[in-house]
Design an enzyme around this catalytic site. Sequence first.
Site, PDB file in Angstrom:
ATOM      1  N   GLU A 139      34.365  37.739  43.932  1.00  0.00           N
ATOM      2  CA  GLU A 139      33.940  35.931  44.092  1.00  0.00           C
ATOM      3  C   GLU A 139      34.612  34.879  43.095  1.00  0.00           C
ATOM      4  OE1 GLU A 139      30.254  34.700  42.637  1.00  0.00           O
ATOM      5  OE2 GLU A 139      28.583  35.948  43.522  1.00  0.00           O
ATOM      6  N   SER A 145      50.035  50.852  40.581  1.00  0.00           N
ATOM      7  CA  SER A 145      49.676  50.978  41.499  1.00  0.00           C
ATOM      8  C   SER A 145      50.547  52.437  42.756  1.00  0.00           C
ATOM      9  CB  SER A 145      50.108  49.779  42.468  1.00  0.00           C
ATOM     10  OG  SER A 145      49.822  48.199  42.521  1.00  0.00           O
ATOM     11  N   HIS A 178      37.712  48.761  50.016  1.00  0.00           N
ATOM     12  CA  HIS A 178      38.827  49.287  49.059  1.00  0.00           C
ATOM     13  C   HIS A 178      39.159  48.033  48.140  1.00  0.00           C
ATOM     14  CE1 HIS A 178      42.141  51.717  47.607  1.00  0.00           C
ATOM     15  NE2 HIS A 178      42.447  50.394  47.921  1.00  0.00           N
ATOM     16  N   SER A 179      39.647  46.756  48.578  1.00  0.00           N
ATOM     17  CA  SER A 179      39.807  45.975  47.837  1.00  0.00           C
ATOM     18  C   SER A 179      39.652  44.621  47.814  1.00  0.00           C
ATOM     19  CB  SER A 179      41.153  45.913  47.233  1.00  0.00           C
ATOM     20  OG  SER A 179      42.102  46.168  48.621  1.00  0.00           O
TER      21      SER A 179
END
Length: 406
Positions: A83, A169, A298-299
Amino acid sequence: MNTKLKYILLFQALDFPGGKVTYIPEMRFLSESSGKRIPCYRVLNENGEIITGSDYEQLSEEVSVKIYSNMVSLQMMDTVFYEAQRQGRISFYLTSAGEEAINIASAAALSADDIILPQYREPGILLWRGFTIQEFANQCFGNKDDYGKGRQMPIHYGSKKHNFVTISSPIATQLPQAVGIAYSLKMDKKDACVVTYTGDGGTSEGDFHAALNFSAVTEAPVVFICRNNGWAISTHISEQFRSDGIVVRGRAYGIRSIRVDGNDVLAVYSAIHAAREMAISEQRPVLVEALSYRVGHHSTSDDSTKYRPVDEIVYWKMERNPVNRFRKWVERNGWWSEEKESELRNSVKKQLLQAIQVAEQTEKPPLEDLFSDVYDIRPPNLREQEKQLRETIYRHPQDYPSHVPL
């Protein structure tokens, strides 16, 4: 030539550089796949009941309650930080929704001396090892108290104190690195192993195959945990491979392997506990495929409803939820109650909101930190880059308020 002698000549074992083999007169190709899928190890059913005849590690009340509390904390942390990203307070976030059991149960089965090389969906291991909510918030906000000095993306946690190698990443690069670290533990005769995680998408990378072969040949004490959650971002597993999931790949490289229900805390804990013992006592790699489902996107850069049906997501979130399943089990044992649930959630929410407030108000790292920790003496190109950056900030102070005055 009599039949007996002919049989001996045909079927005798002969040495080759690759090992002893026998000869047969028939042409036989190995089947591309078995008609029967490898079974999945499970202990708890969907109602949180022990399946009759289950072989599993017993958990104490203390450990069970800690596992459940950490699962709830991870769940709430994901909700609040997600959020915060949607409010524009942090730039990126990625949740572990649906995979809390893999996170927390595997962490509980390990020793603090075991070295973790995560992918990016394993914050639960850090949570279990004592990484505080404030430390998570500092990293996501990239302030001066972030151990990465604000130079990493949010959720790229790392902690030397907790033997948790910093997340990066690129997919699967940590897998060969894990083998190298495990081999060093073997050389030093350490009573510890390396545990490394990847998703099913990571197994499509060359590094996955290199790592498995590397570990098998060196007999490195490393446990590979693959979260097979059905989706590599928007790519379904049916578009990634034709084999029976991930577990069968271990045999091809000479690695002991097991498939486990990743939504079952007791099954994950027991499998990882056993895998760790094998890796250390027998000095061998072990592959664990944990079947689960990625309930969240996923993100924050993804909208999974574009490539999978909403009712499928809701089904896994409500009917196959690993947190709910384990809660039923701790309640059945008399170790949990509605009162404890309410106290836990109120406490965690309070910690999260306070941590975000503190992290947001904490100043950013000093500009010089952007250029430190690489060279003992900065080379000309880095000095020139720093000069150019400072000049840019000077020309556009409104865009860099945290770095003005210079």
